[in-house]
Enzyme design. Structure first.
Site, PDB file in Angstrom:
ATOM      1  N   LYS A 154      18.545   7.039  -8.368  1.00  0.00           N
ATOM      2  CA  LYS A 154      18.273   6.200  -7.198  1.00  0.00           C
ATOM      3  C   LYS A 154      17.857   4.792  -7.635  1.00  0.00           C
ATOM      4  O   LYS A 154      18.329   3.799  -7.090  1.00  0.00           O
ATOM      5  CB  LYS A 154      17.192   6.827  -6.322  1.00  0.00           C
TER       6      LYS A 154
ATOM      7  N   ARG B 110      16.238  -1.356  -4.078  1.00  0.00           N
ATOM      8  CA  ARG B 110      14.975  -1.789  -4.670  1.00  0.00           C
ATOM      9  C   ARG B 110      15.117  -1.899  -6.187  1.00  0.00           C
ATOM     10  O   ARG B 110      14.635  -2.845  -6.805  1.00  0.00           O
ATOM     11  CB  ARG B 110      13.836  -0.841  -4.295  1.00  0.00           C
TER      12      ARG B 110
ATOM     13  N   ASP C 194      15.819   7.714   3.465  1.00  0.00           N
ATOM     14  CA  ASP C 194      16.551   8.317   2.344  1.00  0.00           C
ATOM     15  C   ASP C 194      17.336   9.583   2.708  1.00  0.00           C
ATOM     16  O   ASP C 194      18.446   9.772   2.215  1.00  0.00           O
ATOM     17  CB  ASP C 194      15.610   8.606   1.170  1.00  0.00           C
TER      18      ASP C 194
ATOM     19  N   ASP D  20      10.220  -6.643   0.949  1.00  0.00           N
ATOM     20  CA  ASP D  20      10.485  -6.122   2.275  1.00  0.00           C
ATOM     21  C   ASP D  20      11.873  -5.523   2.211  1.00  0.00           C
ATOM     22  O   ASP D  20      12.756  -6.048   1.518  1.00  0.00           O
ATOM     23  CB  ASP D  20      10.392  -7.203   3.362  1.00  0.00           C
TER      24      ASP D  20
ATOM     25  N   PHE E 143      11.788   8.692   0.554  1.00  0.00           N
ATOM     26  CA  PHE E 143      10.968   8.395   1.730  1.00  0.00           C
ATOM     27  C   PHE E 143      11.797   7.543   2.686  1.00  0.00           C
ATOM     28  O   PHE E 143      12.917   7.152   2.385  1.00  0.00           O
ATOM     29  CB  PHE E 143       9.673   7.688   1.324  1.00  0.00           C
TER      30      PHE E 143
ATOM     31  N   ASN F 246       4.790   5.290  -2.532  1.00  0.00           N
ATOM     32  CA  ASN F 246       6.154   5.629  -2.953  1.00  0.00           C
ATOM     33  C   ASN F 246       6.838   4.421  -3.597  1.00  0.00           C
ATOM     34  O   ASN F 246       7.526   4.546  -4.612  1.00  0.00           O
ATOM     35  CB  ASN F 246       6.980   6.125  -1.763  1.00  0.00           C
TER      36      ASN F 246
ATOM     37  N   ASN G  90       0.836  -1.201   0.000  1.00  0.00           N
ATOM     38  CA  ASN G  90       0.000   0.000   0.000  1.00  0.00           C
ATOM     39  C   ASN G  90       0.869   1.248   0.000  1.00  0.00           C
ATOM     40  O   ASN G  90       0.362   2.362   0.062  1.00  0.00           O
ATOM     41  CB  ASN G  90      -0.931   0.017   1.221  1.00  0.00           C
ATOM     42  N   ASN G  91       2.188   1.058  -0.063  1.00  0.00           N
ATOM     43  CA  ASN G  91       3.123   2.175  -0.042  1.00  0.00           C
ATOM     44  C   ASN G  91       3.183   2.793  -1.445  1.00  0.00           C
ATOM     45  O   ASN G  91       3.785   2.228  -2.361  1.00  0.00           O
ATOM     46  CB  ASN G  91       4.502   1.679   0.405  1.00  0.00           C
TER      47      ASN G  91
END
Length: 191
Positions: free
Chosen positions: A171, A177, A151, A68, A148, A11, A8-9
């Protein structure tokens, strides 16, 4: 192809959507009507990613992937690690988390850290995991307004700006990620 990204994030969704090829339609938990908190009760980053992917597959019937991520700081015995999002408490406040981490590092000269992301993919009855790691250092104070989480206090090795000062394209290229998602995309492309 459509697949659920079990988060649900917003970002994270934005970050991943900017990397993933156009032929893959990314659905969020909201898109599939999942409004409950997906369990994250494992004691490892890998365990949480697998648990979330299995939960969505078993309860909603969609192929999906979940991630995660944890920040591991050498001089703090790899804390906050699996507890990164709730390091300073259940309110999951990024500023509280950063403040606590910076406070815990006041007496520590070693500020080496790494971000680690594990993506668990549940696809066609198979489970695969993909790991991305970005090594760096924790800064003395918060710098930048992009990004977020941690960071603003994480500066990747070889760079003079924090993730929060970087453009999203850079990034994604060097970050944890982005590296894990790149492995996920390579897997999709090999199917």
């Amino acid at each position: 192809m459509q697949i659920v990204f079990a988060t649900n994030n917003l970002n994270k969704i934005k970050e991943v959507q900017s990397i993933i090829p156009n032929h893959i339609k990314l659905l969020s938990l909201k898109d599939i009507g999942c409004f409950e908190d997906v369990p994250e009760t494992q004691n490892t980053i890998t365990g949480n990613a697998i648990q979330k992917a299995k939960y969505v597959r078993e309860h909603y019937g969609y192929d999906c992937f979940a991630d995660d991520t944890g920040l591991e700081v050498e001089s703090l015995n790899n804390e906050p690690g699996v507890f990164s999002a709730r390091y300073a408490g259940p309110q999951r406040d990024a500023n509280d988390n950063m403040d606590l981490l910076l406070n815990n590092l006041i007496e520590k000269p070693n500020r080496n850290a790494q971000f680690k992301t594990v993506i668990a993919l549940h696809l066609n009855g198979n489970l695969e995991t993909f790991t991305g790691i970005c090594k760096g250092k924790i800064t003395q104070d918060k710098q930048g307004t992009q990004g977020f989480g941690y960071d603003p206090i994480f500066m990747p090795n070889g760079y003079t700006e924090t993730f929060a000062e970087m453009d999203l394209t850079l990034k994604n290229k060097i970050g944890h990620r982005g590296k894990a998602v790149t492995k996920l995309i390579e897997y999709f492309n090999a199917l």
